[in-house]
Design a protein around this motif. Structure first.
Motif, PDB file in Angstrom:
ATOM      1  N   LEU A   1       1.834  36.751 -39.585  1.00  0.00           N
ATOM      2  CA  LEU A   1       2.390  35.601 -40.314  1.00  0.00           C
ATOM      3  C   LEU A   1       3.316  36.065 -41.433  1.00  0.00           C
ATOM      4  N   THR A   2       2.863  37.034 -42.250  1.00  0.00           N
ATOM      5  CA  THR A   2       3.737  37.489 -43.344  1.00  0.00           C
ATOM      6  C   THR A   2       4.956  38.209 -42.781  1.00  0.00           C
ATOM      7  N   ALA A   3       4.771  38.954 -41.668  1.00  0.00           N
ATOM      8  CA  ALA A   3       5.925  39.643 -41.088  1.00  0.00           C
ATOM      9  C   ALA A   3       6.990  38.641 -40.659  1.00  0.00           C
ATOM     10  N   LEU A   4       6.547  37.538 -40.001  1.00  0.00           N
ATOM     11  CA  LEU A   4       7.505  36.516 -39.578  1.00  0.00           C
ATOM     12  C   LEU A   4       8.113  35.807 -40.784  1.00  0.00           C
ATOM     13  N   ALA A   5       7.298  35.592 -41.803  1.00  0.00           N
ATOM     14  CA  ALA A   5       7.825  34.952 -43.012  1.00  0.00           C
ATOM     15  C   ALA A   5       8.917  35.813 -43.636  1.00  0.00           C
ATOM     16  N   PHE A   6       8.715  37.133 -43.645  1.00  0.00           N
ATOM     17  CA  PHE A   6       9.744  38.026 -44.199  1.00  0.00           C
ATOM     18  C   PHE A   6      11.014  37.968 -43.359  1.00  0.00           C
ATOM     19  N   LYS A   7      10.841  37.883 -42.016  1.00  0.00           N
ATOM     20  CA  LYS A   7      12.017  37.768 -41.157  1.00  0.00           C
ATOM     21  C   LYS A   7      12.786  36.482 -41.486  1.00  0.00           C
ATOM     22  N   GLY A   8      12.035  35.386 -41.642  1.00  0.00           N
ATOM     23  CA  GLY A   8      12.678  34.122 -41.988  1.00  0.00           C
ATOM     24  C   GLY A   8      13.387  34.204 -43.326  1.00  0.00           C
ATOM     25  N   TYR A   9      12.737  34.842 -44.284  1.00  0.00           N
ATOM     26  CA  TYR A   9      13.348  35.031 -45.602  1.00  0.00           C
ATOM     27  C   TYR A   9      14.653  35.789 -45.458  1.00  0.00           C
ATOM     28  N   TYR A  10      14.634  36.829 -44.599  1.00  0.00           N
ATOM     29  CA  TYR A  10      15.863  37.605 -44.394  1.00  0.00           C
ATOM     30  C   TYR A  10      16.977  36.709 -43.879  1.00  0.00           C
ATOM     31  N   VAL A  11      16.674  35.901 -42.839  1.00  0.00           N
ATOM     32  CA  VAL A  11      17.721  35.040 -42.255  1.00  0.00           C
ATOM     33  C   VAL A  11      18.270  34.086 -43.306  1.00  0.00           C
ATOM     34  N   TRP A  12      17.361  33.478 -44.043  1.00  0.00           N
ATOM     35  CA  TRP A  12      17.741  32.503 -45.076  1.00  0.00           C
ATOM     36  C   TRP A  12      18.674  33.134 -46.104  1.00  0.00           C
ATOM     37  N   LEU A  13      18.218  34.246 -46.679  1.00  0.00           N
ATOM     38  CA  LEU A  13      19.005  34.881 -47.731  1.00  0.00           C
ATOM     39  C   LEU A  13      20.283  35.503 -47.173  1.00  0.00           C
ATOM     40  N   PHE A  14      20.212  35.996 -45.925  1.00  0.00           N
ATOM     41  CA  PHE A  14      21.396  36.573 -45.296  1.00  0.00           C
ATOM     42  C   PHE A  14      22.500  35.533 -45.201  1.00  0.00           C
ATOM     43  N   LEU A  15      22.138  34.309 -44.796  1.00  0.00           N
ATOM     44  CA  LEU A  15      23.148  33.251 -44.667  1.00  0.00           C
ATOM     45  C   LEU A  15      23.754  32.937 -46.029  1.00  0.00           C
ATOM     46  N   ILE A  16      22.917  32.898 -47.057  1.00  0.00           N
ATOM     47  CA  ILE A  16      23.437  32.623 -48.402  1.00  0.00           C
ATOM     48  C   ILE A  16      24.378  33.743 -48.845  1.00  0.00           C
ATOM     49  N   ASN A  17      23.950  34.996 -48.633  1.00  0.00           N
ATOM     50  CA  ASN A  17      24.804  36.125 -49.006  1.00  0.00           C
ATOM     51  C   ASN A  17      26.107  36.103 -48.231  1.00  0.00           C
ATOM     52  N   MET A  18      26.030  35.724 -46.943  1.00  0.00           N
ATOM     53  CA  MET A  18      27.241  35.690 -46.124  1.00  0.00           C
ATOM     54  C   MET A  18      28.238  34.669 -46.665  1.00  0.00           C
ATOM     55  N   ARG A  19      27.738  33.509 -47.096  1.00  0.00           N
ATOM     56  CA  ARG A  19      28.649  32.521 -47.688  1.00  0.00           C
ATOM     57  C   ARG A  19      29.390  33.113 -48.874  1.00  0.00           C
ATOM     58  N   GLY A  20      28.625  33.810 -49.717  1.00  0.00           N
ATOM     59  CA  GLY A  20      29.247  34.445 -50.873  1.00  0.00           C
ATOM     60  C   GLY A  20      30.268  35.486 -50.461  1.00  0.00           C
ATOM     61  N   GLU A  21      29.898  36.330 -49.466  1.00  0.00           N
ATOM     62  CA  GLU A  21      30.808  37.393 -49.041  1.00  0.00           C
ATOM     63  C   GLU A  21      32.078  36.818 -48.407  1.00  0.00           C
ATOM     64  N   ILE A  22      31.909  35.738 -47.602  1.00  0.00           N
ATOM     65  CA  ILE A  22      33.084  35.144 -46.961  1.00  0.00           C
ATOM     66  C   ILE A  22      34.019  34.573 -48.017  1.00  0.00           C
ATOM     67  N   ALA A  23      33.432  33.920 -49.022  1.00  0.00           N
ATOM     68  CA  ALA A  23      34.270  33.374 -50.096  1.00  0.00           C
ATOM     69  C   ALA A  23      34.994  34.496 -50.831  1.00  0.00           C
ATOM     70  N   GLU A  24      34.277  35.600 -51.094  1.00  0.00           N
ATOM     71  CA  GLU A  24      34.904  36.745 -51.766  1.00  0.00           C
ATOM     72  C   GLU A  24      36.071  37.287 -50.935  1.00  0.00           C
ATOM     73  N   ALA A  25      35.825  37.445 -49.625  1.00  0.00           N
ATOM     74  CA  ALA A  25      36.867  37.997 -48.749  1.00  0.00           C
ATOM     75  C   ALA A  25      38.084  37.084 -48.731  1.00  0.00           C
ATOM     76  N   ARG A  26      37.851  35.768 -48.726  1.00  0.00           N
ATOM     77  CA  ARG A  26      38.977  34.831 -48.755  1.00  0.00           C
ATOM     78  C   ARG A  26      39.736  34.926 -50.065  1.00  0.00           C
ATOM     79  N   CYS A  27      38.983  35.094 -51.164  1.00  0.00           N
ATOM     80  CA  CYS A  27      39.642  35.266 -52.456  1.00  0.00           C
ATOM     81  C   CYS A  27      40.574  36.467 -52.408  1.00  0.00           C
ATOM     82  N   ARG A  28      40.063  37.583 -51.849  1.00  0.00           N
ATOM     83  CA  ARG A  28      40.886  38.794 -51.782  1.00  0.00           C
ATOM     84  C   ARG A  28      42.124  38.543 -50.936  1.00  0.00           C
ATOM     85  N   ALA A  29      41.935  37.883 -49.773  1.00  0.00           N
ATOM     86  CA  ALA A  29      43.076  37.618 -48.888  1.00  0.00           C
ATOM     87  C   ALA A  29      44.099  36.718 -49.577  1.00  0.00           C
ATOM     88  N   LEU A  30      43.597  35.697 -50.289  1.00  0.00           N
ATOM     89  CA  LEU A  30      44.504  34.780 -50.990  1.00  0.00           C
ATOM     90  C   LEU A  30      45.273  35.511 -52.073  1.00  0.00           C
TER      91      LEU A  30
END
Lengths: 222, 257, 79
Positions: free
Chosen positions: B204-233
């Motif tokens: 259960l905790t192992a799966l919870a950690f996996k879910g946490y990873y997916v959740w936080l990964f998506l949030i981090n990706m939004r930030g990274e994509i915005a950063e990359a767009r800023c650089r491109a702009l």
């Protein structure tokens, strides 16, 4: 093939002409070993017990310090760009550079190591193991170090970064090298760790050369 | 330049659909995992109540290896297909993996105190985790060591592949080293038979950690994509300003920057 | 009634004490939960910071809630 030899000869010539490379590496190696008895005391039994590990750790640090300059000078004066864009395969150029680095820094360590082993009372059983593991291990150090040296070109605080990148990757070499020397000192069979080191050298060489070449290409694209 | 970032839009749309599910799943699984780990599982016959530390230590160690594997995969994708999202995925994953490695080390050390009587033992697993932590730190440091962020990502991708090839060798060598220096009276982590009552909270905790990873990964990706767009702009704004110096609107853009 | 209270209180205390290993177990769970929440907050802050930076750089008006505006700008970019 002539290009290959020419690159090795060029690096050797450059290091002979203005380079203190060999002298600096050997001096660093000897200084670290000199610090050891001052740190832990001059008792021969204690020194003999830790001598294999100490010689290996200082060889590792000496190799790491010298490998930073493997591409640095070429990068600064722009000749690295020529080496990358020339029709000669970059992987072979990298191999030539690694071989010349080993000739400039690894071989002198190998030559001075028996003297230091004698000063640390390693005992004659450990001698052969130490020499053999260093002979197989120092080229590996140059190979893995070259990846780090290529990756940090143009980076901020390159030398500290290099140690962070390279030292974790050096750990297997250290472990197998020291365990062979320790086994030999205690009169145990020490063939297996040397064989493992040898197979690591054969197995990791193409991969390391590929990674270094890839890193150099990325550097030129930046 | 901007066209290259056109496909993140599809990714962001997908992320919007996944993220709430990841959040719910993480919270539910973690609550259930905590309930089983702390209340509804028996103490071990050998380790007593301290076995409960295992339910967060072992999943953390799994996550450390899982994230490094993902790092190597994204690096390979970034190098072979030059997919711009792959570099960003590496950036989004590395801090999570480093944190789980750190947590595995800390909880392992806390577990070691009642088990071995000291806070740190040069046990093969703990030592390997320690080395893995430095591999993560090297990756993160190399990423941020260049003025050009994309160049840093590419260098870090090569390092991740090199590290991934070396991880089994390091693991093997540390195990070898540990058997040479094994003290006689060390109780091994995770004995051969894990009872099924222990498996429930662990999974259960192992799966919870996996879910946490997916959740936080998506949030981090939004930030990274915005950063990359800023650089491109920023790059395109500078280029526009250089090409058409006469145009007043572009001059204003450059001024705003 | 009172006895039952005492029993449940006793069970609760026993649970807290964890057979004398309370400090180790609770501190490791505490550290894990604290660090994971901290990392999450850092991620959210990074996301909001870079998205506001992007909206300031982009002269076009955009909404705070993600995808719809992203899609719009994407089409404009492709056009």
């Amino acid at each position: 093939m002539t290009t290959f030899i020419e690159i090795v000869r060029r690096d050797l010539r450059l290091s002979m002409r203005h380079g203190m490379d060999t002298i600096m590496v050997v001096m660093f190696f000897v200084l670290v070993i000199l610090l050891l008895p001052l740190g832990v005391g001059p008792e021969p039994t204690v020194l003999a017990r830790i001598s294999g590990g100490m010689i290996w750790v200082s060889a590792l640090l000496a190799s790491m310090l010298s490998v930073e300059r493997l591409f640095q000078t070429d990068y600064e004066d722009g000749s690295l760009e020529l080496l990358v864009i020339q029709p000669f395969m970059l992987e072979l150029t990298v191999t030539a550079k690694v071989i010349s680095h080993w000739l400039i820094t690894g071989l002198p360590l190998l030559i001075i190591a028996p003297l230091l082993a004698g000063m640390l009372h390693t005992g004659k059983d450990g001698f052969a193991a130490l020499l053999l593991t260093l002979a197989v291990g120092t080229p590996l150090l140059s190979l893995i170090g070259s990846i780090g040296a290529a990756l940090i070109l143009g980076a901020r605080q390159g030398s500290i970064l290099l140690s962070l990148l390279v030292l974790p990757l050096y750990i297997p070499i250290l472990i197998f090298g020291v365990s062979a020397v320790d086994a030999a000192i205690h009169g145990l069979p020490w063939r297996l760790p040397v064989l493992i080191l040898g197979s690591l050298l054969i197995g990791l060489a193409p991969f390391s050369v590929w990674a270094t070449a890839a890193a150099l290409r990325e550097t030129m694209r930046r | 330049m901007l066209n290259r970032f056109a496909n993140p839009i599809r990714f962001l749309r997908l992320a919007d659909q996944i993220q709430p599910w990841a959040a719910i799943l993480t919270l539910v699984l973690f609550a259930a995992g905590l309930y089983f780990a702390l209340f509804n599982s028996p103490p071990d016959y050998q380790q007593g109540e301290t076995v409960r530390i295992m339910y967060i230590h072992v999943p953390s160690a799994w996550m450390a290896l899982f994230c490094y594997t993902l790092l190597a995969i994204t690096s390979g994708v970034a190098m072979i297909w030059k997919h711009p999202l792959a570099n960003l995925a590496g950036r989004a994953t590395a801090p999570i993996g480093a944190t789980f490695t750190f947590l595995a080390l800390i909880t392992g050390s806390i577990w070691g105190k009642p088990m071995w009587g000291t806070w740190w033992v040069w046990d093969a697993r703990l030592t390997s985790m320690f080395i893995l932590f430095f591999l993560y730190l090297g990756y993160i440091a190399l990423q941020d060591a260049f003025d050009n962020a994309e160049g840093g990502s590419k260098a870090a991708a090569i390092l991740a592949l090199v590290g991934f090839i070396n991880v089994p060798i390091i693991k093997f060598s540390v195990d070898w080293w540990n058997t040479l220096h094994q003290p006689a009276s060390v109780i091994k982590f995770s004995g051969p038979a894990i009872h099924s009552t222990m498996l429930t909270p662990l999974l259960l905790t192992a799966l919870a950690f996996k879910g946490y990873y997916v959740w936080l990964f998506l949030i981090n990706m939004r930030g990274e994509i915005a950063e990359a767009r800023c650089r491109a702009l920023q790059v395109s704004q500078i280029q526009n300003a250089q090409v058409a110096k006469v145009a007043t609107s572009d001059a204003r853009d450059a001024h705003a920057d | 009634m009172q006895i039952e209270d005492k029993i449940s209180m006793h069970a609760f205390m026993e649970f807290i004490e964890m057979n004398g290993h309370a400090a180790f177990i609770w501190s490791s769970y505490g550290i894990v939960i604290f660090v994971l929440i901290w990392l999450f907050i850092v991620g959210v802050q990074f996301q909001t910071k870079s998205e506001t930076k992007l909206s300031q750089l982009n002269p076009r008006p955009r909404h705070r809630s993600g995808v719809r505006s992203e899609r719009k700008t994407g089409k404009q970019n492709e056009a």
